[in-house]
Structure formats: C-alpha cells, structure tokens
Design an enzyme around this catalytic site. Structure first.
Site, mmCIF file in Angstrom:
data_model
loop_
_atom_site.group_PDB
_atom_site.id
_atom_site.type_symbol
_atom_site.label_atom_id
_atom_site.label_comp_id
_atom_site.label_asym_id
_atom_site.label_seq_id
_atom_site.Cartn_x
_atom_site.Cartn_y
_atom_site.Cartn_z
ATOM 1 N N THR A 9 0.855 -1.236 0.170
ATOM 2 C CA THR A 9 0.084 -0.111 0.005
ATOM 3 C C THR A 9 0.733 1.185 -0.063
ATOM 4 O O THR A 9 1.978 1.132 0.549
ATOM 5 C CB THR A 9 -1.177 0.084 1.168
ATOM 6 O OG1 THR A 9 -1.762 1.388 1.149
ATOM 7 C CG2 THR A 9 -0.156 -0.018 2.628
ATOM 8 N N HIS A 13 -2.149 5.708 5.908
ATOM 9 C CA HIS A 13 -3.227 5.840 6.932
ATOM 10 C C HIS A 13 -3.665 4.273 7.217
ATOM 11 O O HIS A 13 -3.728 3.897 8.316
ATOM 12 C CB HIS A 13 -4.620 6.437 6.645
ATOM 13 C CG HIS A 13 -4.278 8.028 6.557
ATOM 14 N ND1 HIS A 13 -4.667 8.899 7.481
ATOM 15 C CD2 HIS A 13 -4.310 8.835 5.505
ATOM 16 C CE1 HIS A 13 -4.338 10.101 6.940
ATOM 17 N NE2 HIS A 13 -4.193 10.162 5.819
ATOM 18 N N ASP A 70 -7.791 -3.612 -0.595
ATOM 19 C CA ASP A 70 -8.688 -2.548 -1.401
ATOM 20 C C ASP A 70 -9.897 -2.480 -0.670
ATOM 21 O O ASP A 70 -10.511 -3.442 -0.277
ATOM 22 C CB ASP A 70 -8.821 -3.169 -2.902
ATOM 23 C CG ASP A 70 -8.862 -2.132 -3.799
ATOM 24 O OD1 ASP A 70 -8.281 -1.008 -3.927
ATOM 25 O OD2 ASP A 70 -9.866 -2.007 -4.599
ATOM 26 N N PHE A 150 -9.215 9.162 7.677
ATOM 27 C CA PHE A 150 -9.066 9.377 6.432
ATOM 28 C C PHE A 150 -10.256 9.270 5.600
ATOM 29 O O PHE A 150 -11.189 8.744 6.097
ATOM 30 C CB PHE A 150 -7.970 8.906 5.872
ATOM 31 C CG PHE A 150 -7.740 7.423 5.590
ATOM 32 C CD1 PHE A 150 -7.881 6.383 6.727
ATOM 33 C CD2 PHE A 150 -7.844 6.926 4.285
ATOM 34 C CE1 PHE A 150 -7.965 4.945 6.219
ATOM 35 C CE2 PHE A 150 -8.209 5.513 4.015
ATOM 36 C CZ PHE A 150 -8.212 4.626 4.877
ATOM 37 N N GLY A 151 -10.203 9.685 4.381
ATOM 38 C CA GLY A 151 -11.176 9.252 3.319
ATOM 39 C C GLY A 151 -12.399 9.649 3.413
ATOM 40 O O GLY A 151 -12.630 10.991 4.046
ATOM 41 N N ASP A 153 -14.324 8.908 6.280
ATOM 42 C CA ASP A 153 -14.354 8.855 7.686
ATOM 43 C C ASP A 153 -15.404 9.994 8.388
ATOM 44 O O ASP A 153 -16.180 9.528 9.178
ATOM 45 C CB ASP A 153 -13.037 8.440 8.449
ATOM 46 C CG ASP A 153 -12.548 7.013 8.417
ATOM 47 O OD1 ASP A 153 -13.370 6.332 8.020
ATOM 48 O OD2 ASP A 153 -11.482 6.996 8.870
ATOM 49 N N LYS A 173 -11.725 2.603 16.206
ATOM 50 C CA LYS A 173 -12.090 2.428 14.814
ATOM 51 C C LYS A 173 -11.582 1.017 14.654
ATOM 52 O O LYS A 173 -12.180 0.202 13.985
ATOM 53 C CB LYS A 173 -11.431 3.345 13.818
ATOM 54 C CG LYS A 173 -11.713 3.119 12.554
ATOM 55 C CD LYS A 173 -11.010 3.889 11.460
ATOM 56 C CE LYS A 173 -11.286 3.488 9.923
ATOM 57 N NZ LYS A 173 -10.544 4.424 8.985
ATOM 58 N N ARG A 179 -11.635 -2.621 7.725
ATOM 59 C CA ARG A 179 -10.172 -3.299 7.543
ATOM 60 C C ARG A 179 -9.835 -4.137 8.727
ATOM 61 O O ARG A 179 -9.027 -5.301 8.673
ATOM 62 C CB ARG A 179 -9.316 -1.960 7.732
ATOM 63 C CG ARG A 179 -7.882 -2.533 7.597
ATOM 64 C CD ARG A 179 -7.108 -1.080 6.877
ATOM 65 N NE ARG A 179 -7.527 -0.490 5.696
ATOM 66 C CZ ARG A 179 -8.601 0.318 5.710
ATOM 67 N NH1 ARG A 179 -8.743 1.256 6.679
ATOM 68 N NH2 ARG A 179 -8.806 0.752 4.175
HETATM 69 P P1 ITT Z 1 -3.696 1.960 -1.788
HETATM 70 O O1 ITT Z 1 -4.188 1.326 -2.925
HETATM 71 O O2 ITT Z 1 -2.060 2.306 -1.820
HETATM 72 O O3 ITT Z 1 -3.482 0.767 -0.655
HETATM 73 P P2 ITT Z 1 -5.587 3.632 -1.616
HETATM 74 O O4 ITT Z 1 -5.893 5.179 -0.983
HETATM 75 O O5 ITT Z 1 -5.666 3.824 -3.357
HETATM 76 O O6 ITT Z 1 -4.409 3.079 -1.155
HETATM 77 P P3 ITT Z 1 -7.966 2.175 -1.824
HETATM 78 O O7 ITT Z 1 -7.934 1.930 -3.244
HETATM 79 O O8 ITT Z 1 -8.223 0.658 -1.148
HETATM 80 O O9 ITT Z 1 -6.772 2.615 -1.132
HETATM 81 O O10 ITT Z 1 -9.160 3.122 -1.041
HETATM 82 C C1 ITT Z 1 -9.908 3.756 -1.828
HETATM 83 C C2 ITT Z 1 -10.429 4.993 -1.038
HETATM 84 O O11 ITT Z 1 -11.508 4.541 -0.360
HETATM 85 C C3 ITT Z 1 -9.563 5.553 -0.474
HETATM 86 O O12 ITT Z 1 -8.838 6.725 -1.021
HETATM 87 C C4 ITT Z 1 -10.338 6.452 0.542
HETATM 88 O O13 ITT Z 1 -10.968 7.574 0.238
HETATM 89 C C5 ITT Z 1 -11.329 5.463 0.946
HETATM 90 N N1 ITT Z 1 -11.057 4.446 2.239
HETATM 91 C C6 ITT Z 1 -10.457 3.360 2.219
HETATM 92 N N2 ITT Z 1 -10.563 2.952 3.678
HETATM 93 C C7 ITT Z 1 -11.089 3.815 4.310
HETATM 94 C C8 ITT Z 1 -11.395 3.847 5.541
HETATM 95 O O14 ITT Z 1 -11.149 3.045 6.404
HETATM 96 N N3 ITT Z 1 -12.228 5.233 5.786
HETATM 97 C C9 ITT Z 1 -12.473 5.938 5.098
HETATM 98 N N4 ITT Z 1 -12.228 5.947 3.737
HETATM 99 C C10 ITT Z 1 -11.354 4.928 3.393
#
Ligand code: ITT
Length: 194
Positions: A9, A13, A70, A150-151, A153, A173, A179
């Site tokens: 990854t 985060h 993912d 992050f994302g 959340d 969390k 996850r």
């Molecule tokens: P890697 O592929 O390098 O692991 P990424 O950020 O691209 O990192 P993903 O494709 O799995 O990871 O994640 C897609 C998106 O989903 C990520 O950018 C976040 O916006 C959201 N996301 C993933 N996990 C999350 C979480 O635990 N809480 C909130 N948003 C999350």
C-alpha cells in the site's frame, strides 16, 4: 525467525491502522522499505481484482510474501457507488474532500443513507493467493464530523454508534472497522499456515 510480509500500500493511514493488528512474530515491511516507489496499477473493476493486482505486482517483482487491501464505500441509494472507484470518485487523484462533497451532493434530499465499507485483502503466500473480506455497516450523515482517520471517515457512522469514524480514536475504529475485520481473518489464516 520472524516471517516477513510486505504490505502493498502507498496509503500511510492504512499502514497505521494495519500495523498494530499484526502479531509480533510477523515483520511487516512497507513498499518504501523494499525500495518500491512506483504507483501500482489498480485497473480492475472489483475490490478483489484490485487487491490481487496490487499483491501480485509486488510478488512478481520482489518474489516475497505480501498482501494488499482494497477498500470501497458502498452506498445503497447510489447502487453501491463509489465502491471500487472510491479513491478517484470526484477527481483523478485521492482528493478526500472532493470525494466527500460529491457523495454528499448525490445524497442531497435522499432519505436512505445506508452505506457500508468493504475491505478485501489479497494475500500471496508461497505464490498462492487467498482473500479475506471485512464489512462494517453504517450510514452517511449530512455534514462532516471529526478529524481523525482518512477518506470518507468524517461522514460515516457505523451502526450502533453515534460518532463518525473520524471522531473515534484509531484504537476504537480498529475494534470494529471493515479493515480490522479483514485483517483479523488474515491473521487467523496466517496462524494456521505457519
Ligand atoms: P493503496 O491502493 O495504496 O492501498 P488507496 O488509498 O488507493 O491506497 P483504496 O483504493 O483501497 O486505497 O481506497 C480507496 C479509497 O477509499 C481511499 O482513497 C479512501 O478515500 C477510501 N477509504 C478506504 N479505506 C477507508 C477507511 O477506512 N475510511 C474511510 N475511507 C476509506
């Protein structure tokens, strides 16, 4: 000797969340530590496909045991969107703020706020792939709350709770998240394998 596992990854985060969940007898190495700086392609149209693409890329290039996560946010009223496109929902990049704005805009005026996070981990151990899934159900609120995590959340409240993931400590969390659930299955599997 510790069993070395690469975690495929680029998301700091995720690393922060996953590392405390892995037992001590595994040594988790990051992409940075193995000198992998490239952007790993995520061109599949399912979480399973992308997790495998990421893990396989590292296995083929570095020949070591590894796993990738993912994750997608699946919103019922949006027919499961943004799903596998969660990272690049609003723009080409990982723009968390724009992604949240887009989701809130699409849900404006919609009563059904049900959503879930789904994580798929692909593990490659001795060249063989296995998958582990973790899901947490919840709802999307109408405005951001909290600044942890992050994302998406700040707009996601898991069922049975009153705080968003972004209002929780990482340790909280990590007790209930998608996850953490997928990692728990991975850890159980690793226990029986080695
Ligand atoms: P890697 O592929 O390098 O692991 P990424 O950020 O691209 O990192 P993903 O494709 O799995 O990871 O994640 C897609 C998106 O989903 C990520 O950018 C976040 O916006 C959201 N996301 C993933 N996990 C999350 C979480 O635990 N809480 C909130 N948003 C999350």
């Amino acid at each position: 000797m510790k069993h070395e596992l690469i975690i495929a990854t680029n998301n700091a985060h995720k690393l922060q969340e996953i590392q405390p969940l892995i037992p001590d007898h595994f040594e988790i190495k990051t992409l940075k530590q193995i000198g992998c700086t490239e952007d790993i392609p995520e061109t599949a149209d399912t979480l399973e496909g992308n997790a495998l693409l990421k893990a396989r890329y590292i296995f083929e290039k570095y020949g070591c045991d590894c796993f990738a996560d993912d994750t997608g946010l699946e919103i019922e009223a949006l027919n499961g969107r943004p799903g596998v496109y969660s990272a690049r929902y609003a723009t080409d990049g990982h723009d968390f703020e724009a992604n949240i704005d887009k989701v809130l805009g699409e849900l404006n005026g919609i009563e059904n706020r049900k959503a879930r996070f789904r994580t798929v981990i692909a593990l490659i151990l001795d060249g063989k792939a296995s998958y582990f899934e973790g899901i947490v159900n919840g709802k999307i609120i109408t405005e951001r709350k909290g600044n942890q995590g992050f994302g998406y959340d700040p707009v996601f409240i898991p069922d049975g709770y009153s705080q968003t993931f972004a209002e929780m400590l990482l340790s909280e969390k990590n007790k209930i998240s998608h996850r953490a659930r997928a990692v728990a299955k991975l850890v159980d599997f690793l226990r029986t394998e080695k």
